[in-house]
Design a protein around this motif. Structure first.
Motif, mmCIF file in Angstrom:
data_model
loop_
_atom_site.group_PDB
_atom_site.id
_atom_site.type_symbol
_atom_site.label_atom_id
_atom_site.label_comp_id
_atom_site.label_asym_id
_atom_site.label_seq_id
_atom_site.Cartn_x
_atom_site.Cartn_y
_atom_site.Cartn_z
ATOM 1 N N ASN A 1 0.841 -1.189 0.000
ATOM 2 C CA ASN A 1 0.000 0.000 0.000
ATOM 3 C C ASN A 1 0.879 1.243 0.000
ATOM 4 O O ASN A 1 2.102 1.155 0.011
ATOM 5 C CB ASN A 1 -0.933 -0.009 1.209
ATOM 6 N N TRP B 1 1.899 4.886 1.941
ATOM 7 C CA TRP B 1 1.915 5.535 3.248
ATOM 8 C C TRP B 1 2.345 6.984 3.069
ATOM 9 O O TRP B 1 3.233 7.274 2.275
ATOM 10 C CB TRP B 1 2.867 4.801 4.197
ATOM 11 N N ARG C 1 -2.262 5.643 5.851
ATOM 12 C CA ARG C 1 -2.143 4.576 4.847
ATOM 13 C C ARG C 1 -3.295 4.694 3.865
ATOM 14 O O ARG C 1 -4.447 4.889 4.256
ATOM 15 C CB ARG C 1 -2.204 3.214 5.540
#
Length: 419
Positions: free
Chosen positions: A310, A312, A323
């Motif tokens: 993902n 950040w 996030r």
């Protein structure tokens, strides 16, 4: 798309050993919801999180401009703050170095280095009041950084030796910097309206940006082999090829103030909107989508791909680290794709987490699964390694599987075993 905010109120710090656990895999249902944003507040209030970077070990590290500390965050939002020994250091950008330490710039005119266990040392920059901004790992194994006021590009070895190289345009204001696909470093000039290139030997070339007063801030190498940068002044995302051909793409949100930019595991570029209070994503074809941040006036600054697949990012005004869920597309390729047992195969892959350990397995239709080894993805989630086809591999089409230890992302490719 969902947005939610998770706050940690209180000043109790978790221990460093407890914090340095690996990212936990996210729930499969959440991963499908691209753009879902979760925020985590730093224990120190008004800490002004600034730069952020993944590092080997499965964590994200970030700087606290006003908190005078380096932070470490896990996927569950557990934060450890490591105070810097000198007051008013004002740490800014941060990156994982080739020596497995974290390197960061300081408004106090120093370059800092901190080990994964928290030991920190600082190196004075020769030019006074140089205002170091961004920092990146160069192809030569050194760290390269921009000097906004010094109008120079700095280079520091892992041993702390610093050299400086002047930028041609007077008061150009070098800001963002990244390793390019051509073996050079590429950087932005906020005041000079240029994209700069510096070789590992220190030779500088400048490319004027077509849009006047574009105020380029950050820059990143895209999966298409081009350089992508944020234009704070013109509200666009810029793209320049290694040959110097420019394009620019309008951001839907007006006066969004694009700031940080990075390549995501999904094959797109992700960026922060400092004024628009959103996170944007742009495809290599120029299509832009953005997602609102839960906290009003969060002032999103830096963004980086994480070990969990993902993105950040830091929120300066809100004192959050957040996030945003991505939709990674992991893939692997084999060369050669066929051969007898004991064939050595070059395996390349992409779409995994930054610095993520990836388990490689030979899936045999007769003998079942045979673990080959674990490989470590690079900062962009790419794999480059070799595996050996097992001696007892069955003839016919078999499979090599790659699975992220942190993210759970999985990809496979067929290898045909011949007699």
């Amino acid at each position: 798309m969902r947005i939610r905010s998770h706050r940690r109120n209180g000043g109790v710090l978790i221990g460093l050993v407890a914090a340095l656990c690996t990212f936990g895999a996210l729930a499969p249902a959440a991963r499908a919801d691209v753009g879902d944003i979760t925020e985590f507040t730093t224990p120190t209030l008004n800490s002004s999180p600034y730069g952020i970077a993944p590092a080997p070990g499965g964590m994200a590290w970030f700087t606290e401009l006003d908190g005078n500390a380096i932070g470490v965050i896990s996927a569950t939002g557990a934060i450890t703050e490591l105070p810097l020994p000198l007051p008013n250091s004002r740490p800014k950008s941060i990156v994982a170095g080739p020596d497995k330490n974290l390197w960061f710039t300081e408004g106090s005119n120093r370059i800092g280095r901190i080990t994964p266990t928290g030991d920190e040392v600082e190196f004075q920059i020769p030019t006074a009041t140089s205002v170091p901004k961004d920092i990146a790992v160069g192809p030569d194994g050194n760290l390269w950084f921009t000097e906004f006021n010094g109008n120079q590009i700095g280079r520091i070895t892992p041993d702390g030796v610093i050299d400086e190289f002047p930028v041609t345009t007077a008061s150009g204001g070098p800001n963002g910097i990244t390793a390019g696909p051509d073996g050079n470093l590429w950087f932005t000039e906020v005041n000079g309206n240029n994209i700069g290139i510096i070789t590992p030997a220190g030779a500088v070339t400048e490319l004027p940006i077509p849009e006047p007063d574009s105020q380029p801030v950050d820059i990143a190498t895209g999966p298409d082999g081009n350089l992508w940068f944020t234009e704070f002044g013109t509200n666009k995302i810029g793209r320049v090829t290694p040959a110097g051909v420019f394009n620019a793409f309008d951001i839907p949100t007006t006066q969004s103030g694009p700031n940080g930019i990075t390549a995501g595991p999904d094959g797109n570029l992700w960026f922060t909107e400092f004024r628009g209070n959103k996170i944007g994503v742009i495809t290599v074809d120029g299509a832009i989508t953005d997602y609102p941040i839960p906290t009003p006036t969060a002032q999103a600054l830096s963004i980086a791909a994480g070990p969990d697949g993902n993105l950040w990012f830091t929120e300066q005004a809100a004192s959050n680290v957040a996030r945003v869920l991505d939709a990674p597309v992991p893939a692997i390729k084999l060369k050669p794709a066929s051969g007898p047992p004991l064939t050595v195969v070059k395996l390349t892959g992409s779409g995994f987490g930054s610095f993520e350990k990836v388990k490689l397995t030979f899936v045999d239709s007769v003998n079942g699964k045979i673990v080959l080894r674990k490989a470590l993805a690079d900062a962009e989630g790419r794999l480059r390694t070799k595996v050996t086809i097992p001696a007892n591999a069955s003839l016919g089409a078999q499979e090599i599987q790659a699975k992220g230890v942190i993210s759970g992302l999985q990809a496979s490719a067929t290898f045909t075993v011949t007699g």
